[in-house]
Design a protein around this motif. Sequence first.
Motif, PDB file in Angstrom:
ATOM      1  N   ASP A 394       0.839  -1.190   0.000  1.00  0.00           N
ATOM      2  CA  ASP A 394       0.000   0.000   0.000  1.00  0.00           C
ATOM      3  C   ASP A 394       0.876   1.242   0.000  1.00  0.00           C
ATOM      4  OD1 ASP A 394       0.852   0.420   2.730  1.00  0.00           O
ATOM      5  OD2 ASP A 394      -0.733  -0.929   3.397  1.00  0.00           O
ATOM      6  N   ALA A 395       0.233   2.402   0.023  1.00  0.00           N
ATOM      7  CA  ALA A 395       0.957   3.664  -0.050  1.00  0.00           C
ATOM      8  C   ALA A 395       1.837   3.904   1.175  1.00  0.00           C
ATOM      9  CB  ALA A 395      -0.031   4.821  -0.211  1.00  0.00           C
ATOM     10  N   ASP A 413      11.718   5.697  -6.761  1.00  0.00           N
ATOM     11  CA  ASP A 413      10.510   6.350  -7.267  1.00  0.00           C
ATOM     12  C   ASP A 413       9.311   5.475  -6.950  1.00  0.00           C
ATOM     13  OD1 ASP A 413       8.729   7.989  -8.596  1.00  0.00           O
ATOM     14  OD2 ASP A 413       9.232   7.218 -10.587  1.00  0.00           O
ATOM     15  N   GLY A 414       8.282   6.070  -6.364  1.00  0.00           N
ATOM     16  CA  GLY A 414       7.073   5.334  -6.034  1.00  0.00           C
ATOM     17  C   GLY A 414       6.055   5.353  -7.160  1.00  0.00           C
ATOM     18  N   LEU A 415       5.317   4.266  -7.288  1.00  0.00           N
ATOM     19  CA  LEU A 415       4.296   4.172  -8.324  1.00  0.00           C
ATOM     20  C   LEU A 415       3.157   5.148  -8.076  1.00  0.00           C
ATOM     21  CD1 LEU A 415       3.148   2.738 -10.810  1.00  0.00           C
ATOM     22  CD2 LEU A 415       2.244   0.968  -9.283  1.00  0.00           C
ATOM     23  N   GLY A 416       2.911   5.484  -6.811  1.00  0.00           N
ATOM     24  CA  GLY A 416       1.764   6.323  -6.478  1.00  0.00           C
ATOM     25  C   GLY A 416       1.716   7.636  -7.223  1.00  0.00           C
ATOM     26  N   ARG A 417       2.862   8.270  -7.435  1.00  0.00           N
ATOM     27  CA  ARG A 417       2.859   9.595  -8.070  1.00  0.00           C
ATOM     28  C   ARG A 417       2.528   9.529  -9.555  1.00  0.00           C
ATOM     29  NH1 ARG A 417       6.782  11.564 -11.267  1.00  0.00           N
ATOM     30  NH2 ARG A 417       8.628  10.275 -11.623  1.00  0.00           N
ATOM     31  N   HIS A 418       2.524   8.351 -10.143  1.00  0.00           N
ATOM     32  CA  HIS A 418       2.240   8.220 -11.564  1.00  0.00           C
ATOM     33  C   HIS A 418       0.739   8.114 -11.853  1.00  0.00           C
ATOM     34  CE1 HIS A 418       6.488   7.718 -12.684  1.00  0.00           C
ATOM     35  NE2 HIS A 418       6.595   7.070 -11.542  1.00  0.00           N
ATOM     36  N   SER A 425      -8.147   5.000  -9.370  1.00  0.00           N
ATOM     37  CA  SER A 425      -7.306   3.803  -9.324  1.00  0.00           C
ATOM     38  C   SER A 425      -6.006   4.144  -8.612  1.00  0.00           C
ATOM     39  CB  SER A 425      -7.010   3.297 -10.741  1.00  0.00           C
ATOM     40  OG  SER A 425      -6.287   4.268 -11.475  1.00  0.00           O
ATOM     41  N   HIS A 426      -5.486   3.179  -7.891  1.00  0.00           N
ATOM     42  CA  HIS A 426      -4.224   3.428  -7.195  1.00  0.00           C
ATOM     43  C   HIS A 426      -3.546   2.105  -6.899  1.00  0.00           C
ATOM     44  CE1 HIS A 426      -1.415   5.935  -4.859  1.00  0.00           C
ATOM     45  NE2 HIS A 426      -1.239   4.818  -4.183  1.00  0.00           N
ATOM     46  N   ARG A 427      -2.329   1.955  -7.414  1.00  0.00           N
ATOM     47  CA  ARG A 427      -1.469   0.838  -7.072  1.00  0.00           C
ATOM     48  C   ARG A 427      -0.217   1.402  -6.420  1.00  0.00           C
ATOM     49  NH1 ARG A 427      -0.265  -3.210 -11.864  1.00  0.00           N
ATOM     50  NH2 ARG A 427       0.878  -4.132 -10.109  1.00  0.00           N
ATOM     51  N   SER A 428       0.395   0.584  -5.574  1.00  0.00           N
ATOM     52  CA  SER A 428       1.602   1.023  -4.872  1.00  0.00           C
ATOM     53  C   SER A 428       2.778   0.136  -5.253  1.00  0.00           C
ATOM     54  CB  SER A 428       1.386   0.979  -3.354  1.00  0.00           C
ATOM     55  OG  SER A 428       0.322   1.837  -2.984  1.00  0.00           O
ATOM     56  N   GLY A 429       3.948   0.708  -5.220  1.00  0.00           N
ATOM     57  CA  GLY A 429       5.144  -0.059  -5.539  1.00  0.00           C
ATOM     58  C   GLY A 429       6.301   0.848  -5.881  1.00  0.00           C
ATOM     59  N   LEU A 430       7.359   0.258  -6.413  1.00  0.00           N
ATOM     60  CA  LEU A 430       8.546   0.984  -6.838  1.00  0.00           C
ATOM     61  C   LEU A 430       8.687   0.871  -8.344  1.00  0.00           C
ATOM     62  CD1 LEU A 430      11.137  -0.292  -4.198  1.00  0.00           C
ATOM     63  CD2 LEU A 430       9.723   1.778  -4.073  1.00  0.00           C
TER      64      LEU A 430
END
Length: 475
Positions: A394-395, A413-418, A425-430
Amino acid sequence: MTGIPPLVLDRGAGVPLSVQLADALRVAAAEGSLRPGDRLPSTRELAGALRVSRTVTAAAYDQLLAEGWAGGRRGVGTFVLGAAPTSPVAPVSPARPGAAVPALVDLRAGSPCLEVLDRAAWRRGWRAAGDLPADLRPDAAGDPGFRTAVSEHLLRHRGLVAGPDDVLATAGTSAAVGEVASTLAPGSRVAVEDPGYQRVVGALRDAGAEVVPVPVDADGLVVDALPSRLAAVYCTPAHQYPLGRRMSAARRVALVARARAEGWWVLEDDYDGELRYDVAPLPLLGALGSDVVVHLGTTSKIVSPTLGVGWLVAPEPLRDDLLARRVATGTRPARAGQRVLTALAQSGDLARHLRRLRRELVARRDEVRAAVAAAGCTAEGDPAGAHVLVPLADAVVEAEVIARAARRGIALDGLGRHHLAGSGSHRSGLVLGFAAPTREELRGALAVLGDVLRERPGNDRGPALPEEDGPAVPA
């Protein structure tokens, strides 16, 4: 501690003492208190002086050795190396996702691999460009030699048939998208992938377009989710940014069919399409629908952003409109970078560079995947390009991993900012890049990343606890 500046560790800071110590030594080097060739105290001597466990000093030295900042000579000691980083990392507080990070090793996506760039070929390209006469008048379409070189490059490396007259030089992908958007009516709706490339979102909004997010899955942009009343659709079909998947053949056909039926442009960003490692790439959208597709390419990811050039292959009506606007406003991409790329292509240096680049990046990708797997995570994405996606729970976990890595000198870099705000929609990751560092820096950074991922909140495996005395650095 002879020759070592005062080192202050804060036991109440919430940052591991070994991390504080490594940071302090880097800062000392940056300020000139430590110089290349200086011998560092032994781990035991330094631990006694700082009144900490030898585990702390050994861990700090291990980190500096892994980064290539220090080197150990068996039986002699540990020394500051001549290749010390010019921008060391000072102790930092937990970073906010997306915030600027004073990083020593950059594992964010989007940078080229300069380590494989042949410096002699680079110099030859610039010399050849300088041998050409200066321009008397601007050329809105771009340097003729560049347009010819691009058309040959696209045919050889991407299977796209386009003559020099079909090609326009650009200042890069974002600039090209902004140019196309400026030809649309004010307030036109342009669909973009979500998650997607945020610089293009900025270029579209700056040009007065309304940006509409559209979801992406394992097969790429979800064509059935595209709304009505669009003027254009922007996508990255060869290697979706940032998820790293390619658009399926069925989706490509469906996207081109809808564009024709509903009368909008498809903006195909082929930012690293030359970098595929498993099978031949699927046909470009530009090859499937040359009447509705604007094909975009750039040198920033495959050579260097120093060139500041890209290309655009567009249907004739749009191409004419773009040229007319350039002439009317006096805007045009700079010629120097175009001429350098032309020289690299004509000499064969560009093709040789791409072969080296593919070999290097596929080997790096294997190392990244292995390191991520060893930490109990997965690295997703097609065998292509220079980044992978590491999903996180998660975030909160994403932010914590980024902050911990920043404290240890690694920029992530986190996926959240993209994701677009309000997209639902929201996915979390690197979004984990592996092109920017040197190979040596990458290996050291992956060791740190593995520790950070193992220590991530909610990971049942948890980090291994070191013995009290820890492994000693040669001293």
